[in-house]
Each structure stands twice: as structure tokens, then as C-alpha cells.
Design an enzyme around this catalytic site. Structure first.
Site, short mmCIF file in Angstrom:
data_model
loop_
_atom_site.label_atom_id
_atom_site.label_comp_id
_atom_site.label_asym_id
_atom_site.label_seq_id
_atom_site.Cartn_x
_atom_site.Cartn_y
_atom_site.Cartn_z
N HIS A 161 -25.84 -10.01 17.73
CA HIS A 161 -24.58 -10.74 18.01
C HIS A 161 -23.46 -9.78 18.49
CE1 HIS A 161 -26.14 -14.35 16.05
NE2 HIS A 161 -26.38 -13.68 14.94
O1 RIB Z 1 -22.35 -15.07 13.26
C1 RIB Z 1 -22.57 -13.72 13.50
C2 RIB Z 1 -21.34 -12.91 13.25
O2 RIB Z 1 -20.97 -13.01 11.88
C3 RIB Z 1 -21.55 -11.41 13.51
O3 RIB Z 1 -20.34 -10.85 13.93
C4 RIB Z 1 -21.92 -10.88 12.15
O4 RIB Z 1 -21.59 -9.51 12.01
C5 RIB Z 1 -21.03 -11.71 11.27
O5 RIB Z 1 -19.74 -11.12 11.29
#
Ligand code: RIB
Ligand code: CA
Length: 311
Positions: free
Chosen positions: A239
Site C-alpha cells: 500500500h
Molecule cells: O489500509 C492500508 C493502510 O493502513 C496502510 O497505510 C497501512 O500502513 C495502514 O496505515
């Protein structure tokens, strides 16, 4: 070519940590500061993790500014179940040599925006509380920023509820303030980040590059493979790392101009990024939504960067 400045606002858990490693070898952006926020784990841990990973990356020159310990209005919601108690899947890096700076994150965001007037990209990969506090305190902030690129939200789906992604769900009020602040906002939501995954075998290929940073990246991401198996995804989503790569070079991504607002009241839909991307009812187009990527180009870029740690 001179690189443009980038400030990373993060809630350093496992994927934020890999995103930090990526910032060392970007083509167009240079990391000039990091700000930390509570999110995956408590802000004391996200700050410590950020200091530790910057040292692992050989970037101990990058200042770290500690930020919000809780959301603007709602109760804190963390992701210990994904990132472990310490946020790095309980991998213990050496104790950081440094402390965070005395200045608070929201003041640092404004200070750097003023210093790099019109040139600063803020990449925010955690809950948007620090940015919202900075916007509240400094009304001129939106005009000073080049753009805000966030990991958060989803045109379709969610990973905390069927409607909401973690970073938005953790502080919906802050997120809606960011989307309506007037600065150019780019949303790397689950639509693109769930396509930016690595399989267990590909993680091992990263580790086989041999540097301690490459082995750490595999080890820290491997820990959440099991969690992603519940999504029936072939691997683990990068992500935050893919968001940093998008901010640096968006040429292998699909980006659409759209309307995005955040639901802050809904029982079932609180934290949803409501967008008109798939609707004939148009909203004011206040943001850009990243919806796809060339996964092979992404994978190639990841290996290019991680190989540099071994050079
Ligand atoms: O949904 C994924 C996000 O939420 C990423 O940034 C992970 O690190 C959490 O912060
Ligand atoms: Ca994050």
C-alpha cells in the site's frame, strides 16, 4: 535534474517501513523530512519505527517530527492485529541513535511548505490527522503545497469495513478536511494498492538481493502474508510503498480526475471515500483517484530500488 522535495507523513508499520526504504532511491523526489502519526500503532512506536528504519536506510540525516497521538474527534483505532505490537511485526531493529525533533509534526509541515513554497509534495501514508491540524492552524497551507499524495480510501471496497479503508476510517474528519482543502490531492486507494502486491516467492526474490535492507523488507512484509490470505489475494499489498512510487513517477499508473468526499456520519459507511468515478451523478472534481497500474513496471521499479542497497 534537481529533485523536488518530499515530506513523508507516516504511521510506520510494516508497509510504511518499506516505503521509507524506497524514498532513498527515487528519481524525481528527495525525502527532506518525515512526520509521524498514531495509526497502525501508537505514535511513540510509529516515531521510533520511523527513526529506526531511516537509520537502516542510511538516511539518519532526515529529521523526524512527532505528531498526533489520537484522531481529531473519534476514538483511536489501531492495526496491532496486522502490524504487531511494535508495528514492525515485532522485528527489533537497533535502538535509534536520535530523538525526534522538538517541533510538532503539524508545525513542521507548515515550516517546510513555506521554505519550499510551491514545490513540496506531501506523501501521507497514515491517518491524515497531522495534515488536518496543520490546515486548521495555517490557513495559507493549501496554496503553498505542490500536491498531497495519500495512501487511503477506495472508490470500491474497504479493509476495515466493507466501505472503509484503514487510514480514512481511523480519522474520517481529518480526511474530509484534506480532500476539501483546495490543494491538489491524489488518492492512492485500495483500487490501485491491492493490485500492487508481491507473492511470497517474489518477497523471497527481494531478499535474495542480499542487502540487510532487502532481507528486512521481506521479513517485515512476510509477517502479514497470512492476513492477506484472508482476502484471497495472491500476496501482500504494498500500500504505502506503491504510493511513494506513484508520487515519484505516475507514468505507469491510471489516474482519473474525480469528486471525493468522506462520509463522517454513516453507521455502516463511516470512513468511506465517496467518489463519482462510477456514477452519473457528478460531484465537484476536487481530487485525482489512482485506479490501476502496470504491475510489471511496478515490480521492475521495486527491484531496481532494492538492488541499489546492495551496490
Ligand atoms: O489500509 C492500508 C493502510 O493502513 C496502510 O497505510 C497501512 O500502513 C495502514 O496505515
Ligand atoms: Ca501506513
Amino acid at each position: 535534474m534537481n529533485k523536488l522535495p518530499m515530506l513523508l507523513d507516516c504511521d510506520t508499520g510494516v508497509d510504511d517501513a518499506v516505503a521509507i526504504l524506497f524514498t532513498k532511491y527515487l528519481n524525481n523526489l528527495e525525502l527532506i523530512a518525515a512526520t509521524t502519526v498514531a495509526g497502525n500503532v501508537e505514535v511513540e512506536h510509529t516515531t521510533r519505527n520511523t527513526l529506526q528504519v531511516l537509520e537502516l536506510a542510511g538516511m539518519e540525516h532526515v529529521p523526524v517530527y512527532m505528531g498526533a497521538s489520537k484522531p481529531l474527534m473519534c476514538e483511536p483505532y489501531n492495526a496491532h492485529h496486522v502490524h504487531g505490537k511494535n508495528g514492525l511485526n515485532d522485528i527489533e531493529l537497533p535502538k535509534p541513535k536520535r530523538e525526534p525533533e522538538a517541533m510538532k509534526a503539524w508545525d513542521a509541515i507548515y515550516a517546510y511548505a513555506k521554505r519550499y513554497k510551491g514545490e513540496l509534495t506531501i506523501v501521507a501514508v497514515g491517518p491524515l490527522t497531522n495534515l488536518a491540524l496543520a490546515l486548521t492552524k495555517y490557513k495559507e497551507l493549501p496554496e503553498l503545497l505542490k500536491r498531497i499524495v495519500i495512501m487511503g480510501g477506495a472508490a470500491v471496497g474497504g479493509n476495515v469495513t466493507p466501505a472503509a479503508e484503514f487510514n480514512i476510517y481511523a480519522d474520517p474528519e481529518a480526511a474530509d478536511m484534506v480532500f476539501t482543502c483546495g490543494a491538489p490531492v491524489y488518492m492512492c486507494g485500495l483500487d490501485v494498492t491491492m493490485r500492487a502486491y508481491f507473492t511470497a516467492e517474489e518477497l523471497d526474490e527481494i531478499a535474495s538481493l542480499g542487502s540487510k535492507q532487502a532481507v528486512f523488507a521481506r521479513d517485515v512484509m512476510q509477517g502479514i502474508l497470512q492476513f492477506y490470505r484472508t482476502y484471497k489475494l495472491g500476496g501482500v499489498a504494498f500500500h504505502d510503498p506503491v504510493t511513494v512510487l506513484y508520487a515519484d513517477d505516475d507514468s505507469y499508473f491510471q489516474t482519473d480526475h474525480a469528486g471525493v468526499r468522506v462520509e463522517t456520519k454513516g453507521t455502516l459507511t463511516r470512513g468511506k471515500t465517496v467518489t463519482d468515478l462510477y456514477s452519473d451523478k457528478q460531484m465537484e472534481h476536487n481530487a485525482y483517484v489512482v485506479t490501476n497500474l502496470d504491475r510489471e513496471a511496478f515490480k521492475k521499479r521495486v527491484f531496481e530500488i532494492m538492488a541499489k542497497y546492495g551496490e
